[in-house]
Design an enzyme around this catalytic site. Structure first.
Site, PDB file in Angstrom:
ATOM      1  N   HIS A 241       1.103  -0.903  -0.018  1.00 46.69           N
ATOM      2  CA  HIS A 241       0.086   0.228   0.196  1.00 46.69           C
ATOM      3  C   HIS A 241       0.479   0.673   0.365  1.00 46.69           C
ATOM      4  O   HIS A 241       1.650   1.431   0.904  1.00 46.69           O
ATOM      5  CB  HIS A 241      -0.789  -0.283   1.998  1.00 46.69           C
ATOM      6  CG  HIS A 241      -1.444   1.522   1.023  1.00 46.69           C
ATOM      7  ND1 HIS A 241      -3.371   1.115   0.995  1.00 46.69           N
ATOM      8  CD2 HIS A 241      -1.368   2.616   2.260  1.00 46.69           C
ATOM      9  CE1 HIS A 241      -3.179   2.533   1.534  1.00 46.69           C
ATOM     10  NE2 HIS A 241      -2.799   3.149   2.370  1.00 46.69           N
TER      11      HIS A 241
ATOM     12  N   CYS B  18      -3.488   9.870   5.427  1.00 48.56           N
ATOM     13  CA  CYS B  18      -4.165   9.202   6.596  1.00 48.56           C
ATOM     14  C   CYS B  18      -4.162  10.322   7.706  1.00 48.56           C
ATOM     15  O   CYS B  18      -3.547  11.469   7.548  1.00 48.56           O
ATOM     16  CB  CYS B  18      -3.502   8.217   7.370  1.00 48.56           C
ATOM     17  SG  CYS B  18      -3.416   8.439   9.083  1.00 48.56           S
TER      18      CYS B  18
HETATM   19  N1  COA Z   1     -17.576   2.356  15.270  1.00 42.27           N
HETATM   20  C1  COA Z   1     -18.079   3.170  14.933  1.00 42.27           C
HETATM   21  N2  COA Z   1     -18.297   3.394  16.612  1.00 42.27           N
HETATM   22  C2  COA Z   1     -17.105   3.384  17.687  1.00 42.27           C
HETATM   23  C3  COA Z   1     -16.105   2.125  16.641  1.00 42.27           C
HETATM   24  C4  COA Z   1     -16.106   1.565  15.688  1.00 42.27           C
HETATM   25  N3  COA Z   1     -15.638   0.884  15.090  1.00 42.27           N
HETATM   26  N4  COA Z   1     -15.459   2.148  17.491  1.00 42.27           N
HETATM   27  C5  COA Z   1     -16.044   2.969  18.776  1.00 42.27           C
HETATM   28  N5  COA Z   1     -16.527   3.792  18.598  1.00 42.27           N
HETATM   29  C6  COA Z   1     -17.686   4.766  18.795  1.00 42.27           C
HETATM   30  C7  COA Z   1     -18.244   3.753  20.219  1.00 42.27           C
HETATM   31  O1  COA Z   1     -19.244   3.169  20.507  1.00 42.27           O
HETATM   32  C8  COA Z   1     -18.198   5.435  21.117  1.00 42.27           C
HETATM   33  O2  COA Z   1     -19.205   6.328  21.097  1.00 42.27           O
HETATM   34  P1  COA Z   1     -19.974   7.054  21.977  1.00 42.27           P
HETATM   35  O3  COA Z   1     -18.824   7.967  22.259  1.00 42.27           O
HETATM   36  O4  COA Z   1     -21.089   7.526  21.426  1.00 42.27           O
HETATM   37  O5  COA Z   1     -19.841   6.271  23.045  1.00 42.27           O
HETATM   38  C9  COA Z   1     -16.788   5.994  20.348  1.00 42.27           C
HETATM   39  O6  COA Z   1     -16.370   5.307  19.375  1.00 42.27           O
HETATM   40  C10 COA Z   1     -15.553   5.662  21.655  1.00 42.27           C
HETATM   41  O7  COA Z   1     -15.332   4.463  21.543  1.00 42.27           O
HETATM   42  P2  COA Z   1     -13.663   3.684  21.750  1.00 42.27           P
HETATM   43  O8  COA Z   1     -13.478   2.559  23.064  1.00 42.27           O
HETATM   44  O9  COA Z   1     -13.356   4.763  23.711  1.00 42.27           O
HETATM   45  O10 COA Z   1     -13.047   4.574  21.543  1.00 42.27           O
HETATM   46  P3  COA Z   1     -11.607   5.301  21.073  1.00 42.27           P
HETATM   47  O11 COA Z   1     -11.561   7.476  21.507  1.00 42.27           O
HETATM   48  O12 COA Z   1     -10.354   5.115  22.216  1.00 42.27           O
HETATM   49  O13 COA Z   1     -11.318   5.601  20.552  1.00 42.27           O
HETATM   50  C11 COA Z   1     -11.522   4.080  17.805  1.00 42.27           C
HETATM   51  C12 COA Z   1     -10.790   4.885  19.121  1.00 42.27           C
HETATM   52  C13 COA Z   1     -10.159   3.384  17.195  1.00 42.27           C
HETATM   53  C14 COA Z   1     -12.654   4.016  18.109  1.00 42.27           C
HETATM   54  C15 COA Z   1     -11.318   5.752  16.941  1.00 42.27           C
HETATM   55  O14 COA Z   1      -9.967   5.678  17.251  1.00 42.27           O
HETATM   56  C16 COA Z   1     -11.132   5.307  15.438  1.00 42.27           C
HETATM   57  O15 COA Z   1     -12.131   5.195  14.696  1.00 42.27           O
HETATM   58  N6  COA Z   1     -10.129   5.834  14.437  1.00 42.27           N
HETATM   59  C17 COA Z   1     -10.046   5.227  13.450  1.00 42.27           C
HETATM   60  C18 COA Z   1      -8.986   5.951  12.581  1.00 42.27           C
HETATM   61  C19 COA Z   1      -9.111   5.484  11.004  1.00 42.27           C
HETATM   62  O16 COA Z   1      -9.922   5.426  10.341  1.00 42.27           O
HETATM   63  N7  COA Z   1      -7.579   6.181  10.476  1.00 42.27           N
HETATM   64  C20 COA Z   1      -7.638   5.991   9.218  1.00 42.27           C
HETATM   65  C21 COA Z   1      -7.679   4.861   8.574  1.00 42.27           C
HETATM   66  S1  COA Z   1      -5.723   4.135   8.672  1.00 42.27           S
HETATM   67 ZN    ZN Z   2      -2.893   4.804   3.378  1.00 41.16          ZN
END
Ligand code: COA
Ligand code: ZN
Length: 302
Positions: A205, A238
């Protein structure tokens, strides 16, 4: 002798759209992705099931997956945790792509976990996916280097892959999240890792952040990689890595491969047409080059 085929995964819907600040209408996303599928691509990473607070642009993941034309394509979605995997499987994806980064710093910023917490996640997700007879891919972000930590040696990456390998994971993407890799490093990594783990299907990638995307792809192909990610018009990046810019451009890759007689699936002209449509939808000039210059083997009328 025929040259080995390259298998391309389109990541426009996930890596591409996640970087767009302006909301893209769900129907426009579906239209573009169905066009890409119509070009003949065999795997598409259509979206991600992540927190809508982290990536608001992809909060319509379920609707997008539901409307895709599924006849000859595998639909993949990125997930950061077990909740994402459950949502992705409920929505009917074929391949769950779990993301974790080699870099502790980037992993924390991206998914709010340590690398070892993310590895525990992979184990839980692997069991879930296996129970539903679906496929699992693991994407290793910042494989070649991280803006916060510098360039990496392959040994660091191999240590993490050995843990995944012992879990029976057999599809791994080496992601150059911020375009730091160079062709020599790509060759070294690929040669070492494919020798150490011959039963893993590795894909690359690549991002064109520093102009090394296509040359890295070619270095990877020479070293034995047959699976690559790419995005239409070279969009993407990203949002949790400083300076991140677009993926290596799908139609520019296909243009190069076609000229070199390297077999691949998508139809060049259909991709260029769709890239121009995407440019109109996004409302700014995309970085794809062939869409502007035209095909190298087409003569312009005098
Ligand atoms: N899909 C949808 N909602 C999600 C989820 C998922 N996979 N995982 C967690 N959530 C929601 C929880 O239900 C919670 O919701 P609320 O605030 O309404 O109660 C909230 O997100 C926080 O959950 P938590 O487990 O405490 O997560 P966090 O705040 O520590 O965040 C991630 C962790 C992984 C969910 C978040 O950082 C994330 O989504 N990252 C993705 C990053 C990304 O896509 N980067 C680019 C691609 S490389
Ligand atoms: Zn990428």
């Amino acid at each position: 002798m025929d040259k080995p085929k390259i298998h391309l995964t389109d990541v426009t819907g996930r890596d591409g759209f996640q970087m767009e600040k302006e909301w893209i209408e769900t129907e426009d996303k579906i239209h573009i992705l169905n066009r890409i599928i119509g070009s003949g691509i065999k795997r598409i990473e259509a979206t991600s099931f992540v927190s809508p607070k982290a990536i608001p642009q992809l909060k319509d993941a379920k609707e997008v997956v539901r409307e895709l034309h599924r006849d000859h394509v595998e639909v993949m979605a990125l997930v950061p945790n077990l909740k994402g995997a459950e949502l992705a499987l409920d929505s009917g994806v074929d391949v769950v792509n779990v993301v974790l980064s080699i870099s502790e710093t980037h992993n924390k910023k991206n998914v709010n976990k340590t690398v070892s917490e993310s590895l525990e996640n992979v184990t839980a997700i692997h069991h879930l996916v296996r129970d539903q007879y679906k496929k699992l891919n693991v994407s290793l972000g910042t494989t070649f280097g991280c803006p916060f930590e510098g360039l990496y040696h392959v040994e660091k990456v191999s240590t993490i892959i050995s843990k995944l390998h012992s879990e029976g994971i057999n599809q791994i993407t080496l992601a150059d999240t911020t375009g730091m890799a160079n062709p020599t490093q790509i060759s070294r990594f690929v040669e070492t890792l494919t020798k150490q783990y011959p039963d893993i299907q590795f894909s690359l990638h690549l991002h064109n952040t520093r102009g090394m995307g296509l040359v890295n792809l070619y270095a990877g192909y020479h070293a034995g990689i047959r699976h690559f990610d790419a995005a239409l018009g070279g969009i993407g990046g990203c949002p949790f890595a400083p300076g991140a810019t677009g993926n290596v451009c799908l139609e520019d890759i296909v243009h190069m491969l076609d000229l070199m007689n390297i077999p691949n699936d998508p139809d060049m002209n259909k991709l260029i047409h769709t890239s121009k449509e995407l440019e109109r939808i996004l409302g700014y000039k995309l970085s794809g080059q062939v869409m502007k210059a035209g095909l190298a083997n087409e003569v312009v009328p005098v």
